[in-house]
Design an enzyme around this catalytic site. Structure first.
Site, PDB file in Angstrom:
ATOM      1  N   LYS A   1       0.871  -1.188   0.000  1.00 43.82           N
ATOM      2  CA  LYS A   1       0.000   0.000   0.000  1.00 43.82           C
ATOM      3  C   LYS A   1       0.895   1.222   0.000  1.00 43.82           C
ATOM      4  O   LYS A   1       2.023   1.183   0.496  1.00 43.82           O
ATOM      5  CB  LYS A   1      -0.894   0.032   1.241  1.00 43.82           C
ATOM      6  CG  LYS A   1      -2.123   0.894   1.063  1.00 43.82           C
ATOM      7  CD  LYS A   1      -3.215   0.131   0.317  1.00 43.82           C
ATOM      8  CE  LYS A   1      -4.416   0.997  -0.011  1.00 43.82           C
ATOM      9  NZ  LYS A   1      -5.550   0.161  -0.483  1.00 43.82           N
TER      10      LYS A   1
ATOM     11  N   ASP B   1      -7.050   4.367  -4.599  1.00 42.87           N
ATOM     12  CA  ASP B   1      -7.692   4.178  -3.295  1.00 42.87           C
ATOM     13  C   ASP B   1      -8.330   5.537  -2.986  1.00 42.87           C
ATOM     14  O   ASP B   1      -8.524   6.344  -3.903  1.00 42.87           O
ATOM     15  CB  ASP B   1      -6.674   3.757  -2.216  1.00 42.87           C
ATOM     16  CG  ASP B   1      -7.354   3.247  -0.942  1.00 42.87           C
ATOM     17  OD1 ASP B   1      -7.813   2.101  -0.939  1.00 42.87           O
ATOM     18  OD2 ASP B   1      -7.457   4.009   0.048  1.00 42.87           O
TER      19      ASP B   1
HETATM   20  P1  NDP Z   1     -12.977   7.730  -3.059  1.00 44.05           P
HETATM   21  O1  NDP Z   1     -11.930   8.724  -2.787  1.00 44.05           O
HETATM   22  O2  NDP Z   1     -13.474   7.544  -4.440  1.00 44.05           O
HETATM   23  O3  NDP Z   1     -14.244   8.009  -2.133  1.00 44.05           O
HETATM   24  C1  NDP Z   1     -14.145   8.029  -0.754  1.00 44.05           C
HETATM   25  C2  NDP Z   1     -15.496   8.385  -0.177  1.00 44.05           C
HETATM   26  O4  NDP Z   1     -15.453   8.209   1.236  1.00 44.05           O
HETATM   27  C3  NDP Z   1     -15.870   9.829  -0.409  1.00 44.05           C
HETATM   28  O5  NDP Z   1     -17.264   9.934  -0.474  1.00 44.05           O
HETATM   29  C4  NDP Z   1     -15.304  10.501   0.824  1.00 44.05           C
HETATM   30  O6  NDP Z   1     -15.945  11.738   1.134  1.00 44.05           O
HETATM   31  C5  NDP Z   1     -15.580   9.486   1.889  1.00 44.05           C
HETATM   32  N1  NDP Z   1     -14.565   9.585   2.955  1.00 44.05           N
HETATM   33  C6  NDP Z   1     -13.237   9.514   2.803  1.00 44.05           C
HETATM   34  N2  NDP Z   1     -12.605   9.692   3.975  1.00 44.05           N
HETATM   35  C7  NDP Z   1     -13.574   9.871   4.869  1.00 44.05           C
HETATM   36  C8  NDP Z   1     -13.567  10.111   6.255  1.00 44.05           C
HETATM   37  N3  NDP Z   1     -12.410  10.189   6.951  1.00 44.05           N
HETATM   38  N4  NDP Z   1     -14.768  10.238   6.871  1.00 44.05           N
HETATM   39  C9  NDP Z   1     -15.926  10.165   6.164  1.00 44.05           C
HETATM   40  N5  NDP Z   1     -15.983   9.936   4.844  1.00 44.05           N
HETATM   41  C10 NDP Z   1     -14.833   9.807   4.210  1.00 44.05           C
HETATM   42  O7  NDP Z   1     -12.415   6.353  -2.478  1.00 44.05           O
HETATM   43  P2  NDP Z   1     -12.888   4.875  -2.779  1.00 44.05           P
HETATM   44  O8  NDP Z   1     -14.350   4.826  -3.036  1.00 44.05           O
HETATM   45  O9  NDP Z   1     -11.975   4.292  -3.768  1.00 44.05           O
HETATM   46  O10 NDP Z   1     -12.558   4.165  -1.375  1.00 44.05           O
HETATM   47  C11 NDP Z   1     -13.513   4.033  -0.338  1.00 44.05           C
HETATM   48  C12 NDP Z   1     -13.090   2.883   0.573  1.00 44.05           C
HETATM   49  O11 NDP Z   1     -13.021   1.673  -0.178  1.00 44.05           O
HETATM   50  C13 NDP Z   1     -11.716   3.042   1.212  1.00 44.05           C
HETATM   51  O12 NDP Z   1     -11.727   2.436   2.481  1.00 44.05           O
HETATM   52  C14 NDP Z   1     -10.815   2.224   0.287  1.00 44.05           C
HETATM   53  O13 NDP Z   1      -9.646   1.788   0.942  1.00 44.05           O
HETATM   54  C15 NDP Z   1     -11.744   1.072  -0.040  1.00 44.05           C
HETATM   55  N6  NDP Z   1     -11.443   0.311  -1.248  1.00 44.05           N
HETATM   56  C16 NDP Z   1     -11.282   0.904  -2.455  1.00 44.05           C
HETATM   57  C17 NDP Z   1     -11.042   0.148  -3.578  1.00 44.05           C
HETATM   58  C18 NDP Z   1     -10.932   0.744  -4.938  1.00 44.05           C
HETATM   59  O14 NDP Z   1     -10.749  -0.012  -5.895  1.00 44.05           O
HETATM   60  N7  NDP Z   1     -11.054   2.055  -5.109  1.00 44.05           N
HETATM   61  C19 NDP Z   1     -10.872  -1.307  -3.496  1.00 44.05           C
HETATM   62  C20 NDP Z   1     -11.129  -1.847  -2.176  1.00 44.05           C
HETATM   63  C21 NDP Z   1     -11.381  -1.055  -1.110  1.00 44.05           C
HETATM   64  P3  NDP Z   1     -15.301  13.124   0.620  1.00 44.05           P
HETATM   65  O15 NDP Z   1     -15.664  13.230  -0.823  1.00 44.05           O
HETATM   66  O16 NDP Z   1     -15.934  14.165   1.485  1.00 44.05           O
HETATM   67  O17 NDP Z   1     -13.836  13.009   0.863  1.00 44.05           O
HETATM   68  O1  2IT Z   2      -7.939  -1.589  -1.092  1.00 40.66           O
HETATM   69  C1  2IT Z   2      -7.844  -2.038  -2.255  1.00 40.66           C
HETATM   70  O2  2IT Z   2      -7.955  -3.243  -2.493  1.00 40.66           O
HETATM   71  C2  2IT Z   2      -7.616  -1.088  -3.346  1.00 40.66           C
HETATM   72  N1  2IT Z   2      -7.568   0.114  -3.088  1.00 40.66           N
HETATM   73  C3  2IT Z   2      -7.405  -1.573  -4.750  1.00 40.66           C
HETATM   74  C4  2IT Z   2      -5.976  -1.977  -4.963  1.00 40.66           C
HETATM   75  C5  2IT Z   2      -5.602  -2.365  -6.359  1.00 40.66           C
HETATM   76  O3  2IT Z   2      -4.410  -2.645  -6.535  1.00 40.66           O
HETATM   77  O4  2IT Z   2      -6.439  -2.390  -7.264  1.00 40.66           O
END
Ligand code: NDP
Ligand code: 2IT
Length: 446
Positions: free
Chosen positions: A125, A165
Site C-alpha cells: 500500500k 484508493d
Molecule cells: P474515493 O476517494 O473515491 O471516495 C471516498 C469516499 O469516502 C468519499 O465519499 C469521501 O468523502 C468518503 N470519505 C473519505 N474519507 C472519509 C472520512 N475520513 N470520513 C468520512 N468519509 C470519508 O475512495 P474509494 O471509493 O476508492 O474508497 C472508499 C473505501 O473503499 C476506502 O476504504 C478504500 O480503501 C476502499 N477500497 C477501495 C477500492 C478501490 O478499488 N477504489 C478497493 C477496495 C477497497 P469526501 O468526498 O468528502 O472526501
Molecule cells: O484496497 C484495495 O484493495 C484497493 N484500493 C485496490 C488496490 C488495487 O491494486 O487495485
C-alpha cells in the site's frame, strides 16, 4: 490469544502509536490461533512473526509548487509488505489522515485480500498526506508527478504495481502513469486503474462496488436465503466504491436510500438518483449536500455517523476505516438490518463486528467483500501482459466468478476450523494459508 500473543506484543512494541495497524493485526491473529496449532512447522519457521513485518518501507519527501508559487511539502509512502505469491500490489491513498499506521494496516490487509482473489499478487500500500480536495487540476498534476518521480525507482510491472484508493482515481493514475512512462521510456502495466485508451481494463471502475454486491448476494442467499431484491440499502461514502455498489444494488432489484461524504449524508426515501450523484461527485467534485437542490424531497444531515440510524435491510459501509462503532452497529441491528458488506477497508470497529456476529447478521468482511477491485486490477495486469483486452462482459463474468469463489473458500475455511458462518475468521484463514505455505516453501529469505 495464546500461541500468537508474543507476535501481537512485538507488533505493538515495534509500531507504537499505530492503532489502526494493531487493530488489523489483532483481528487476523485471533482467527489464526487454530491454524498455528495445526501447523507447528509454520510456527517454527517464524511465518507469523515475519508476515506482520513489511518486507520494505519507503518514506519520501514530495515537494511541489502550488498555483500561487509557494513550495509545498508532503510525505509519501510505499510499504511493500509481502511478495510470497506475486509482485507487490495495492492502492495509493491520498488523504490528510495518511501516516505510517494507516499505510501499514492497509498493506497488511492487502496481503490476505490479494491471496483470496486466487490471482498471483503480493501485498502493498502507498499514499501521502496530500489532500486533493480543493486543489486545481494543475496542482494535483504537479503533486502526482513529484510523487512518481521518487516512486518510479521502487516499482515496476513485475515488482510492484500500485493503483487507486481514497483520493486516487483515474485523473491521478493518469498523471502518475505519464510521469513513470517518461522516466523509464517504457509503456508497461505498472499501474492499474488506467484509462481505457491507454491500457486500462473495462469494468475496473465498477469492480469494487459490483464485486461487493456479487459477494453479498452469494453470502445472503447461502446463509439466509435472502437477496438484494426488494431490499432497502444504506451505503456510506459517495466515491468509487459507493457509487458502483449503488448501481449494482439497483440492477439487482434493491433500493439505495442513503449515501454520504465526509461532511454529511443524504436520505432519499424514493431511492437515490445516481446520475445526480455522479454529476456532483465525479464531474463537479462538489459536496453531496448539493443533491437536495435537485431533489427537494430528499434531506441532508450534517455529520456522518447518523446514516446508520436509517432503517435498512442491508448496509454497505464504503467510505473509510472505523466508520461503524458499537453504538451504530446496535442501531442497525435494532432496525432489522440482516446483512453488512464492507466496501471500505476496516469500516467496522472490533466491537461493531462483535455486535453483528452475535446478532447473526450476514457479515462480509472487507478483505473478502471488497476484493473485486484488486481482483480486476489483476485482470488488468493479465490483459496488459497479453497486450489484449477483454470485453466488459468477459471481465465482469470473471469478477463474479472470483467473488463467488472467495465466498466459498472463506466459508469452507470457517467451517473447517469450527467458526461456523463467521466469514471474518474464514477469510483471514483462507487468505493466510496460501501465503504461509508459499513463504514456508521459499525458506527464510534474507
Ligand atoms: P474515493 O476517494 O473515491 O471516495 C471516498 C469516499 O469516502 C468519499 O465519499 C469521501 O468523502 C468518503 N470519505 C473519505 N474519507 C472519509 C472520512 N475520513 N470520513 C468520512 N468519509 C470519508 O475512495 P474509494 O471509493 O476508492 O474508497 C472508499 C473505501 O473503499 C476506502 O476504504 C478504500 O480503501 C476502499 N477500497 C477501495 C477500492 C478501490 O478499488 N477504489 C478497493 C477496495 C477497497 P469526501 O468526498 O468528502 O472526501
Ligand atoms: O484496497 C484495495 O484493495 C484497493 N484500493 C485496490 C488496490 C488495487 O491494486 O487495485
Amino acid at each position: 490469544m495464546k500461541l500468537l500473543a508474543s507476535v501481537m506484543e512485538q507488533v505493538i512494541k515495534r509500531n507504537p502509536n499505530e492503532p489502526e495497524f494493531h487493530q488489523a493485526v489483532r483481528e487476523v491473529l485471533e482467527s489464526l490461533e487454530p491454524v498455528a496449532e495445526k501447523h507447528p512447522e509454520w510456527m517454527a519457521a517464524g511465518i507469523f512473526d515475519r508476515i506482520v513485518e513489511p518486507e520494505r518501507q519507503i518514506i519520501f519527501r514530495v515537494p511541489w509548487v502550488d498555483d500561487s508559487g509557494k513550495v509545498q511539502v508532503n510525505r509519501g509512502f510505499r510499504f511493500q509488505f509481502n511478495s510470497a505469491i506475486g509482485p507487490y500490489k495495492g492502492g495509493i491513498r491520498l488523504h490528510p489522515s495518511v501516516y505510517s499506521g494507516i499505510i501499514k494496516f492497509l498493506g497488511f490487509e492487502q496481503i490476505l485480500k490479494n491471496s483470496l482473489t486466487g490471482l498471483p499478487m503480493g501485498g502493498a500500500k502507498g499514499g501521502s498526506d496530500f489532500d486533493p480536495k480543493g486543489k486545481s487540476d494543475n496542482e494535483v498534476m504537479r503533486f502526482c508527478q513529484s510523487f512518481m518521480f521518487e516512486l518510479a525507482r521502487h516499482i515496476g510491472p513485475d515488482t510492484d504495481v500500485p493503483a487507486g484508493d481514497i483520493g486516487t482515481g483515474g485523473r491521478e493514475i493518469g498523471y502518475m502513469f505519464g510521469m513513470y512512462k517518461k522516466l523509464r521510456n517504457e509503456f508497461t502495466g505498472v499501474l492499474t486503474g488506467k484509462g481505457l485508451t491507454w491500457g486500462g481494463s473495462l469494468a475496473r471502475t465498477e469492480a469494487t462496488g459490483y464485486g461487493l454486491c456479487y459477494f453479498m448476494d452469494e453470502a445472503m442467499q447461502t446463509i439466509k436465503g435472502k437477496s438484494f431484491k426488494g431490499a432497502t440499502v444504506v451505503i456510506s461514502g459517495s466515491g468509487n466504491v459507493a457509487i458502483y455498489a449503488a448501481e449494482k444494488v439497483f440492477q439487482l432489484g434493491g433500493k439505495v436510500v442513503a449515501l454520504s461524504d465526509s461532511n454529511g449524508y443524504i436520505y432519499d426515501p424514493d431511492g437515490i438518483k445516481l446520475p445526480t450523484i455522479q454529476q456532483i461527485k465525479e464531474v463537479e467534485r462538489k459536496r453531496i449536500s448539493e443533491y437536495i437542490k435537485y431533489h427537494p424531497k430528499a434531506t441532508y444531515t450534517e455529520g456522518c455517523s447518523g446514516i446508520w440510524s436509517i432503517k435498512c435491510d442491508i448496509a454497505l459501509p464504503s467510505a473509510t476505516q472505523n466508520e461503524i462503532d458499537e453504538a451504530s452497529a446496535k442501531k442497525l441491528v435494532a432496525n432489522g438490518c440482516f446483512a453488512v458488506g464492507e466496501g471500505a477497508n476496516m469500516p467496522s470497529t472490533p466491537e461493531a463486528i462483535e455486535v453483528f456476529l452475535k446478532a447473526g447478521v450476514v457479515f462480509g468482511p472487507a478483505k473478502a467483500a471488497n476484493a473485486g477491485g484488486v481482483a480486476t486490477s489483476g485482470l488488468e495486469m493479465c490483459q496488459n501482459s497479453m497486450r489484449y483486452s477483454w470485453t466488459f462482459e468477459e471481465v465482469d463474468a470473471k469478477l463474479k466468478d472470483i467473488m463467488i469463489n472467495i465466498f466459498k473458500n472463506s466459508s469452507a475455511a470457517a467451517k473447517a476450523y469450527g467458526f461456523g458462518n463467521n466469514l471474518v475468521a474464514g477469510a483471514n484463514i483462507a487468505g493466510f494459508e496460501k501465503v504461509a505455505s508459499a513463504m514456508f516453501a521459499q525458506g527464510i529469505t534474507y
